[in-house]
Design a protein around this motif. Structure first.
Motif, PDB file in Angstrom:
ATOM      1  N   ALA A 249       2.852  11.821  -6.967  1.00 46.60           N
ATOM      2  CA  ALA A 249       2.386  10.581  -6.342  1.00 46.60           C
ATOM      3  C   ALA A 249       0.932  10.299  -6.724  1.00 46.60           C
ATOM      4  O   ALA A 249       0.566   9.150  -7.015  1.00 46.60           O
ATOM      5  CB  ALA A 249       2.528  10.668  -4.830  1.00 46.60           C
ATOM      6  N   ARG A 252       0.726   9.013 -10.202  1.00 44.96           N
ATOM      7  CA  ARG A 252       1.233   7.650 -10.355  1.00 44.96           C
ATOM      8  C   ARG A 252       0.256   6.619  -9.788  1.00 44.96           C
ATOM      9  O   ARG A 252       0.226   5.478 -10.230  1.00 44.96           O
ATOM     10  CB  ARG A 252       2.588   7.523  -9.645  1.00 44.96           C
ATOM     11  CG  ARG A 252       3.174   6.117  -9.670  1.00 44.96           C
ATOM     12  CD  ARG A 252       4.648   6.119  -9.304  1.00 44.96           C
ATOM     13  NE  ARG A 252       4.987   7.051  -8.254  1.00 44.96           N
ATOM     14  CZ  ARG A 252       5.120   6.706  -6.960  1.00 44.96           C
ATOM     15  NH1 ARG A 252       4.904   5.473  -6.584  1.00 44.96           N
ATOM     16  NH2 ARG A 252       5.456   7.616  -6.070  1.00 44.96           N
ATOM     17  N   ARG A 253      -0.558   6.995  -8.832  1.00 45.52           N
ATOM     18  CA  ARG A 253      -1.397   6.026  -8.124  1.00 45.52           C
ATOM     19  C   ARG A 253      -2.339   5.240  -9.033  1.00 45.52           C
ATOM     20  O   ARG A 253      -2.428   4.016  -8.904  1.00 45.52           O
ATOM     21  CB  ARG A 253      -2.205   6.749  -7.032  1.00 45.52           C
ATOM     22  CG  ARG A 253      -2.943   5.787  -6.135  1.00 45.52           C
ATOM     23  CD  ARG A 253      -3.654   6.504  -5.019  1.00 45.52           C
ATOM     24  NE  ARG A 253      -4.367   5.574  -4.168  1.00 45.52           N
ATOM     25  CZ  ARG A 253      -5.144   5.937  -3.142  1.00 45.52           C
ATOM     26  NH1 ARG A 253      -5.287   7.236  -2.864  1.00 45.52           N
ATOM     27  NH2 ARG A 253      -5.766   5.034  -2.426  1.00 45.52           N
ATOM     28  N   THR A 262       5.127  -0.672  -9.309  1.00 45.56           N
ATOM     29  CA  THR A 262       5.516   0.571  -8.625  1.00 45.56           C
ATOM     30  C   THR A 262       6.593   1.303  -9.425  1.00 45.56           C
ATOM     31  O   THR A 262       7.470   1.949  -8.861  1.00 45.56           O
ATOM     32  CB  THR A 262       6.046   0.265  -7.211  1.00 45.56           C
ATOM     33  OG1 THR A 262       7.162  -0.632  -7.322  1.00 45.56           O
ATOM     34  CG2 THR A 262       4.982  -0.336  -6.337  1.00 45.56           C
ATOM     35  N   GLU A 263       6.528   1.158 -10.719  1.00 47.39           N
ATOM     36  CA  GLU A 263       7.501   1.863 -11.551  1.00 47.39           C
ATOM     37  C   GLU A 263       7.235   3.362 -11.511  1.00 47.39           C
ATOM     38  O   GLU A 263       6.087   3.800 -11.405  1.00 47.39           O
ATOM     39  CB  GLU A 263       7.425   1.365 -12.992  1.00 47.39           C
ATOM     40  CG  GLU A 263       7.904  -0.063 -13.160  1.00 47.39           C
ATOM     41  CD  GLU A 263       7.857  -0.484 -14.606  1.00 47.39           C
ATOM     42  OE1 GLU A 263       7.525   0.394 -15.460  1.00 47.39           O
ATOM     43  OE2 GLU A 263       8.138  -1.638 -14.908  1.00 47.39           O
ATOM     44  N   LEU A 264       8.298   4.128 -11.620  1.00 48.88           N
ATOM     45  CA  LEU A 264       8.175   5.581 -11.609  1.00 48.88           C
ATOM     46  C   LEU A 264       7.833   6.091 -13.005  1.00 48.88           C
ATOM     47  O   LEU A 264       8.215   5.499 -14.007  1.00 48.88           O
ATOM     48  CB  LEU A 264       9.486   6.216 -11.156  1.00 48.88           C
ATOM     49  CG  LEU A 264       9.992   5.866  -9.752  1.00 48.88           C
ATOM     50  CD1 LEU A 264      11.335   6.551  -9.502  1.00 48.88           C
ATOM     51  CD2 LEU A 264       8.986   6.273  -8.690  1.00 48.88           C
ATOM     52  N   GLU A 268       9.033  11.387 -12.652  1.00 54.39           N
ATOM     53  CA  GLU A 268       9.556  11.016 -11.333  1.00 54.39           C
ATOM     54  C   GLU A 268      10.973  10.458 -11.436  1.00 54.39           C
ATOM     55  O   GLU A 268      11.828  10.748 -10.585  1.00 54.39           O
ATOM     56  CB  GLU A 268       8.637   9.981 -10.688  1.00 54.39           C
ATOM     57  CG  GLU A 268       7.309  10.540 -10.239  1.00 54.39           C
ATOM     58  CD  GLU A 268       6.399   9.451  -9.703  1.00 54.39           C
ATOM     59  OE1 GLU A 268       5.905   9.587  -8.566  1.00 54.39           O
ATOM     60  OE2 GLU A 268       6.198   8.450 -10.410  1.00 54.39           O
ATOM     61  N   THR A 312      14.012   3.644  -8.920  1.00 58.63           N
ATOM     62  CA  THR A 312      12.814   2.941  -8.457  1.00 58.63           C
ATOM     63  C   THR A 312      12.110   3.801  -7.420  1.00 58.63           C
ATOM     64  O   THR A 312      12.624   4.842  -6.997  1.00 58.63           O
ATOM     65  CB  THR A 312      13.191   1.598  -7.825  1.00 58.63           C
ATOM     66  OG1 THR A 312      13.957   1.843  -6.627  1.00 58.63           O
ATOM     67  CG2 THR A 312      14.020   0.747  -8.786  1.00 58.63           C
ATOM     68  N   SER A 313      10.946   3.348  -6.986  1.00 57.98           N
ATOM     69  CA  SER A 313      10.211   4.077  -5.946  1.00 57.98           C
ATOM     70  C   SER A 313      11.008   4.110  -4.645  1.00 57.98           C
ATOM     71  O   SER A 313      10.936   5.080  -3.882  1.00 57.98           O
ATOM     72  CB  SER A 313       8.850   3.427  -5.719  1.00 57.98           C
ATOM     73  OG  SER A 313       9.005   2.057  -5.368  1.00 57.98           O
ATOM     74  N   HIS A 314      11.779   3.058  -4.388  1.00 55.29           N
ATOM     75  CA  HIS A 314      12.634   3.042  -3.198  1.00 55.29           C
ATOM     76  C   HIS A 314      13.704   4.127  -3.299  1.00 55.29           C
ATOM     77  O   HIS A 314      14.020   4.804  -2.306  1.00 55.29           O
ATOM     78  CB  HIS A 314      13.300   1.666  -3.054  1.00 55.29           C
ATOM     79  CG  HIS A 314      14.241   1.584  -1.891  1.00 55.29           C
ATOM     80  ND1 HIS A 314      13.794   1.573  -0.590  1.00 55.29           N
ATOM     81  CD2 HIS A 314      15.606   1.529  -1.838  1.00 55.29           C
ATOM     82  CE1 HIS A 314      14.840   1.508   0.232  1.00 55.29           C
ATOM     83  NE2 HIS A 314      15.952   1.470  -0.513  1.00 55.29           N
ATOM     84  N   ALA A 316      13.380   6.888  -4.848  1.00 56.50           N
ATOM     85  CA  ALA A 316      12.709   8.181  -4.653  1.00 56.50           C
ATOM     86  C   ALA A 316      12.643   8.537  -3.170  1.00 56.50           C
ATOM     87  O   ALA A 316      12.819   9.703  -2.787  1.00 56.50           O
ATOM     88  CB  ALA A 316      11.305   8.140  -5.254  1.00 56.50           C
TER      89      ALA A 316
END
Length: 357
Positions: A249, A252-253, A262-264, A268, A312-314, A316
């Protein structure tokens, strides 16, 4: 200790099987002897009957001769009759001896059969214990996936410098069993999407899976599973998964701040696909074993649908919730118990077939 116990168990099983075979061979020999003795006794009884009939005929002939000669040669008659009686008594004595021998043989056969039954029980017990030390096909598959889990997470520890003092050696060890962890688990998830493939009854096809699994996993024994569980316990105690998630995380920030997306990252995305495959595989097994019937269909279909688009981040967040749910429900423990019951039933069935044969 488990290895020594396993070797001791195998040796006991070998000795018990040898004793069983010897007892079974002896029992068969005695059965043949008893049968022959029985035939001998029957034959002697027939001969005795014939001799008795012959004796009666000769007595009648002597009586007729005496009457014709007016009582002459009575001494000869008495001597002949006495000889016949002695001959008949000897025949009877011989038959009695054979009967006694027959009884002794039957008693010995009964004793041998009792020993045989005791040996059968011992062999059955040892075979059951030995069978329980071996993993079933689906347990070997689970062993492979768990080794992949350990290999994957220790590789992430190495990349992110987490527990650097032990991460390298742990990764080297577990990756020796699972060099391509993500690919293997994703492939298992793809296979689990197809119910017919998971439940395929064709023996030739089913034999391919454990063969491939054993090539990756090594020994297919309970000892191997215990070692893997200890490795997973270590991950949990060291909070490896949380540390890895936090490290990814943070990595990625900066990308999010620059691009607003907000792509992984690839790492990830691989982690999400890895966990989706894991969830699909375990929920399929839950369905096959008839567990968690009120939710299994919905959960299985949900994870199959989730895996049909790029992570997606969702996604994850969703996979983490899914893993927490599996742990709360104790799914792995339920599957292990269900599989062990099948092992016991299979052992009993095979032993019954062996005894009947």
């Amino acid at each position: 200790m488990l290895q020594e116990e396993n070797e001791s168990l195998i040796e006991k099983l070998r000795i018990a099987e040898e004793r069983y075979e010897e007892a079974e061979m002896r029992a068969r020999q005695l059965e043949k002897q008893v049968a022959h003795l029985g035939e001998g006794v029957s034959l002697e009884a027939k001969l005795l009957s014939r001799k008795e009939a012959s004796l009666q005929q000769r007595e009648a002939a002597f009586k007729a001769a005496i009457e014709e000669n007016g009582g002459v040669n009575i001494g000869i008659r008495g001597g002949a009759m006495e000889a016949l009686r002695v001959e008949a008594e000897l025949s009877v004595d011989w038959i009695l001896i054979n009967i006694l021998l027959d009884k002794t043989a039957r008693d010995e056969a009964t004793s041998i059969m009792e020993q045989l039954h005791e040996t059968e029980s011992e062999v059955k017990s040892l075979k059951t214990m030995f069978q329980r030390m071996l993993l079933t096909q689906e347990e070997v598959e689970e062993l492979v996936l768990k080794r992949c889990w350990l290999s994957w997470y220790w590789s992430l520890c190495v990349q992110h410098g987490i527990h650097a003092e032990i991460a390298g050696t742990r990764y080297e060890y577990w990756s020796s069993f699972a060099p391509l962890p993500v690919e293997v688990v994703v492939a298992a998830g793809q296979m689990a999407k197809d119910e017919k493939l998971m439940e395929k009854s064709d023996e030739e096809e089913r034999e391919k899976v454990p063969k491939d699994a054993r090539e990756i996993s090594g020994e297919g024994s309970v000892e191997s599973m215990l070692l893997v569980e200890r490795g997973l316990r270590e991950l949990s105690l060291l909070k490896i998964e949380d540390a890895v998630a936090l490290a990814m995380a943070h990595q990625r920030r900066p990308t999010i701040l620059k691009s607003g997306l907000t792509e992984l990252s690839k790492e990830e995305a691989d982690d999400v696909r890895f966990k989706q495959g894991w969830l699909i595989y375990f929920w399929r097994r839950v369905k096959i074993h008839g567990l968690e019937v009120d939710i299994v269909d919905e959960r299985l279909q949900f994870w199959i649908n989730q895996s049909d688009h790029p992570p997606t981040s969702h996604d994850a967040v969703e996979v983490e919730r899914g893993l927490v749910e599996l742990r709360k429900l104790g799914v792995e423990a339920q599957l292990w118990q269900a599989s062990r019951k099948l092992v016991d039933l299979d052992s009993q069935h095979k032993w019954q077939l062996h005894v009947n044969f």
